[in-house]
Structure formats: structure tokens, C-alpha cells
Design a protein around this motif. Structure first.
Motif, mmCIF file in Angstrom:
data_model
loop_
_atom_site.group_PDB
_atom_site.id
_atom_site.type_symbol
_atom_site.label_atom_id
_atom_site.label_comp_id
_atom_site.label_asym_id
_atom_site.label_seq_id
_atom_site.Cartn_x
_atom_site.Cartn_y
_atom_site.Cartn_z
ATOM 1 N N THR A 92 35.902 3.685 1.738
ATOM 2 C CA THR A 92 36.595 3.959 -0.050
ATOM 3 C C THR A 92 36.854 3.135 -0.685
ATOM 4 O O THR A 92 35.957 2.135 -0.303
ATOM 5 C CB THR A 92 37.265 5.204 0.769
ATOM 6 N N GLY A 93 36.944 3.701 -1.832
ATOM 7 C CA GLY A 93 37.542 2.177 -2.961
ATOM 8 C C GLY A 93 36.362 2.300 -3.711
ATOM 9 O O GLY A 93 35.780 2.745 -3.989
ATOM 10 N N HIS A 94 36.397 0.669 -4.415
ATOM 11 C CA HIS A 94 35.724 0.264 -4.652
ATOM 12 C C HIS A 94 34.356 -0.084 -4.713
ATOM 13 O O HIS A 94 34.503 -1.422 -4.068
ATOM 14 C CB HIS A 94 36.166 -0.394 -6.720
ATOM 15 N N LEU A 95 32.928 0.037 -4.917
ATOM 16 C CA LEU A 95 31.984 -0.812 -4.112
ATOM 17 C C LEU A 95 31.160 -1.156 -5.147
ATOM 18 O O LEU A 95 30.546 -0.391 -6.547
ATOM 19 C CB LEU A 95 31.211 0.701 -3.253
ATOM 20 N N GLU A 96 30.328 -2.249 -5.280
ATOM 21 C CA GLU A 96 29.110 -3.132 -5.905
ATOM 22 C C GLU A 96 28.372 -2.841 -5.526
ATOM 23 O O GLU A 96 27.971 -2.349 -4.070
ATOM 24 C CB GLU A 96 29.541 -4.953 -6.488
ATOM 25 N N VAL A 97 27.035 -2.842 -6.397
ATOM 26 C CA VAL A 97 25.128 -2.557 -5.780
ATOM 27 C C VAL A 97 25.117 -3.477 -4.508
ATOM 28 O O VAL A 97 25.750 -4.625 -4.488
ATOM 29 C CB VAL A 97 24.856 -2.144 -6.615
#
Length: 148
Positions: A92-97
Motif C-alpha cells: 500500500t502507499g505511494h509507488l513509482e513506476v
């Protein structure tokens, strides 16, 4: 993973979690390693650079508080007598490519059951576990995926 103490846990389900931190492939693989298993099937879901022919900048995953229990229910529906172990962890949370979003591993004495149950587990997880994806696109638009 919390469970009802009156229910005997299936020892083949070795690791289930939803985490707001980077996932470890090594941890998931270690959870399913077993001397009885001659095969390990692994699925790794990563954030792709495009969706719907749009460039993806990043995404955020949110989970309902019941997500781990739903993950356990999903595992219970796919576990079979011909597999040795199963593990699944979702981010969960913020993920980048390029970031890892989900890891599923299944071990078995033979490859057929390991591959089949691994696919069943990721498909069941995506269909039933209350985890939602908010994609942000390079053109400034966004999209929620998986909302009820």
C-alpha cells in the motif's frame, strides 16, 4: 495476520500481509521454501509505465482494514492438497513506476499445481481483497481502480 484462535490455521499458508513498505521477494520465496517442494511459482506485480494508452507517473494503493482477513479468505479458497506452501504480500502507499506492488509464491512437489495455484491466488486476490489503486497519469488525469 490475525486469526480466530478456535480455527486451526492451514500450515501451508505461510505468509500473508498488506504493507506500507517495500516488499521483499526473498522473504516471500523463503516463506514457501520446503524440502518437500520441487517447484516454486512466483508472481511479481510491478507498477507499469502506461495503462489505457496513457503514461503513468505514479500510483497509490489504499486498503480497507479488513484486507488481511480478506487475503486469508482468498488463500483458503485456493489452497489444495497438492501444494506445499503459499505466501502473498501486497503493498500500500505511494509507488513509482517499476516498484513492486504484489508478490505471490506457491511451492509444490511438481510445477503444475504450483503454477495453477499461484495464478488462482493472484486472480482471487485482485477480485476479492479490498485494495484500491489510484493511478496518476502524465496528462494530469487520474483513475481509481478496484472500487466497489
Amino acid at each position: 495476520m490475525r486469526s480466530d484462535p478456535s480455527v486451526v490455521p492451514d500450515t501451508r499458508v505461510r505468509l500473508l500481509d498488506v504493507r506500507d513498505e517495500p516488499l521483499s521477494l526473498d522473504e516471500v520465496l523463503a516463506a514457501v521454501r520446503d524440502p518437500a517442494a520441487g517447484a516454486v511459482a512466483l508472481f511479481v506485480g510491478v507498477v507499469r509505465q502506461a495503462d489505457h494508452e496513457k503514461s503513468v507517473d505514479a500510483l497509490d494503493y489504499s486498503a480497507h482494514p479488513s484486507a488481511v482477513e480478506a487475503l486469508a479468505a482468498a488463500a483458503a479458497t485456493v489452497v489444495r492438497d497438492d501444494i506445499t506452501a503459499l505466501a502473498a504480500v501486497h503493498r500500500t502507499g505511494h509507488l513509482e513506476v517499476g516498484d513492486t506492488a504484489v508478490v505471490v509464491a506457491v511451492s509444490a512437489p511438481h510445477r503444475g499445481p504450483a503454477l495453477e495455484v499461484c495464478r488462482e491466488m493472484i486472480d482471487t486476490l485482485k477480485r476479492t481483497v479490498p485494495i484500491w489503486k489510484h493511478q496518476q497519469f502524465s496528462d494530469g488525469s487520474d483513475e481509481w481502480v478496484g472500487l466497489p
